[in-house]
Write a protein that holds these residues in place. Structure first.
Motif: not given
Length: 522
Positions: A401-428
């Motif tokens: 999924l990270k290889d094949g997507t153009d946009v990685w959507l991430n919409n947690p309630v703000v301050t409730r996601e300590a880090s959320g690393t999936s977007g890192m590997t998507a950006a890579m």
């Protein structure tokens, strides 16, 4: 509690496991003097399948691993007044290029069915069994190190699941001050209510405190009344602690700062192992600054992902169409269905022919609200040939999924996601992040490498969600779609900038080095 070392080793559920796996890979690459202790889950987390009506099916299957070696070290721990046998297995570094790993199991000779079941299911739903799992990891892990003559200089508790190890170690040598020098703690939980708590008397009944004086245990652990807070206990006995992003550090210090006797809470921002996650062709083109070549490779990777989409849900996606992916653990605060809440507006977007959207992720198998959300999204996807909901979200599908997507959507309630690393590997892998301003993105994002929506007023949950939804859809309609189709050179430049910006700081080699120098050695 979980390590995502490889797709073939089912000892993880999601992001926390992926992170631990990246840490172990970087520790190996950096030749750090470090080992990992985990649990050998007989049935893993669960396999995500579909029922005949395509609703989510939770399926458990016994996992077998010929690459694990029996250490021959067997011992007993006491749980609920019963002696439980523990067997231990070794994962050599050479198998998956990670630091040496040891896995504990109670599914061994000498145990009855109840004792064996302790290591059956990661995050068991039964409170007694789940605490027993924590005791296996903590007491069992510390006792194994003793029995195997692998007594460490530093014990690092990644989350508070293994805090029972402290009481075992105190029962062997009662000098708390000396023990504190050896203890480190990482918290991943950004709100007080999310930290695990149990009745002190319940834990005592199970043998959690290894026969120590209850009054003394309560004193050193910060017990209030009959309430034992695992994270607070860890913060009180560790020499150092860390949160997992800069913002999470601020939230954690604010959350725990009023408590007496806690250690200093620093932060080490999470990261992922680039060597494991990055497509080699994309990385070569990134290092040479070839934005057009990155775009060409992305289309090849999209085609590979879309073969999986066709296989699972019978839909043919187009590599030339902007593709958006939301993929991570299904949980309420992560709001997987947020952009579908305004059905009229979502219908207009999805029917425009300008986007393809894919959802994937595992709900906790007994979180029926999250399962219901997953099923509703799947049934909604029947209405649109360019909307897909996939099952089997593990390391392999996550990479695809990270290889094949153009946009990685991430919409947690703000301050409730300590880090959320999936977007890192998507950006890579050449995906641009579209996110609320939370976790790691606060240290990464700017208007040249990602799309970040303004922080909504959180005083009213309904209005907050509506605001975030509208802001995300505004960005997709007014910024992302026009740039992707009308200004491809600008899009490609943004992709390259994102890949370069995520490249070094968010590689787990940096993270593992910081743990070693800031937390272990200093």
């Amino acid at each position: 509690m979980e390590f995502g070392i490889d797709q073939a080793l089912k000892t993880y559920s999601g992001g926390l496991g992926y992170l631990a796996g990246s840490h172990m890979r970087s520790a190996f690459a950096l030749k750090q003097n470090l080992i990992g202790i985990g649990i050998l889950w007989k049935y893993g987390y669960y396999e995500q399948q579909r029922n005949t009506d395509n609703s989510l099916r939770v399926f458990f299957r016994e996992q077998m691993y010929s690459f694990l070696e029996d250490t021959g070290v067997r011992f007993q721990i006491s749980i609920k007044g019963r002696d439980v046998w523990v067997a231990t297995y070794y994962l050599p570094s050479s198998v998956f290029n990670c630091a040496p790993m040891f896995f504990l199991t109670t599914d061994t000779d000498g145990n009855d069915e109840w004792a064996r079941s302790i290591s059956y299911h990661l995050y068991d739903k039964d409170a007694e069994v789940k605490v027993a799992q924590c005791m296996l990891l903590g007491i069992g892990g510390a006792k194994f190190l003793d029995k195997a003559s692998l007594v460490p200089e530093i014990y690092h508790f990644n989350e508070a699941h293994a805090i029972s190890a402290v009481y075992y170690l105190l029962s062997q040598n009662g000098d708390l001050n000396k023990l504190k020098e050896k203890l480190r703690f990482t918290t991943h939980t950004p709100e007080e209510a999310g930290n695990e708590k149990h009745s002190f008397s319940f834990l005592q009944h199970l043998g959690f405190f290894c026969g120590l004086n209850p009054t003394e245990v309560a004193k050193i652990s910060g017990v209030k009344g009959d309430l034992f807070n695992h994270s607070l206990a860890a913060l009180r006995v560790a020499k150092k602690a860390n949160a997992v992003s800069k913002l999470h550090g601020e939230v954690s210090r604010d959350m725990w700062g009023h408590e007496e006797g806690i250690c200093k809470i620093d932060h080490i921002t999470n990261a992922q192992n680039r060597t494991y996650w990055v497509d080699s062709v994309l990385e070569t083109n990134r290092s040479k600054g070839k934005a057009e070549s990155i775009n060409e490779r992305k289309k090849e990777l999209k085609f590979a992902l879309f073969k999986e989409v066709a296989d699972q849900v019978g839909k043919i996606f187009d590599p030339n169409v902007l593709t958006i992916v939301w993929a991570r653990r299904f949980a309420g605060y992560k709001r997987p269905d947020l952009i579908t809440k305004d059905l009229e507006r979502f219908e207009k977007l999805i029917s425009s022919g300008k986007v393809q959207i894919i959802w994937a992720g595992k709900p906790y198998p007994f979180d029926y609200g999250a399962i219901d959300t997953f099923n509703k999204l799947y049934y909604m996807s029947h209405l649109y040939k360019n909307m897909a909901v996939l099952t089997g979200y593990e390391l392999k599908l996550s990479k695809m999924l990270k290889d094949g997507t153009d946009v990685w959507l991430n919409n947690p309630v703000v301050t409730r996601e300590a880090s959320g690393t999936s977007g890192m590997t998507a950006a890579m892998n050449g995906a641009i992040n579209l996110s609320t301003y939370d976790g790691w993105v606060c240290e990464f994002s700017n208007d040249t490498n990602s799309f970040i929506v303004p922080v909504a007023d959180g005083s009213d949950g309904y209005l907050r969600d509506k605001t975030d939804m509208n802001n995300i859809l505004d960005v997709i309609e007014n910024e992302i779609i026009p740039m992707y189709y009308e200004h491809p050179k600008k899009w490609n430049a943004m992709v390259l900038k994102s890949m370069n910006d995520v490249n070094e700081f968010f590689d787990s080699d940096r993270m593992a080095d910081e743990y070693y120098t800031k937390m272990y050695m200093a």
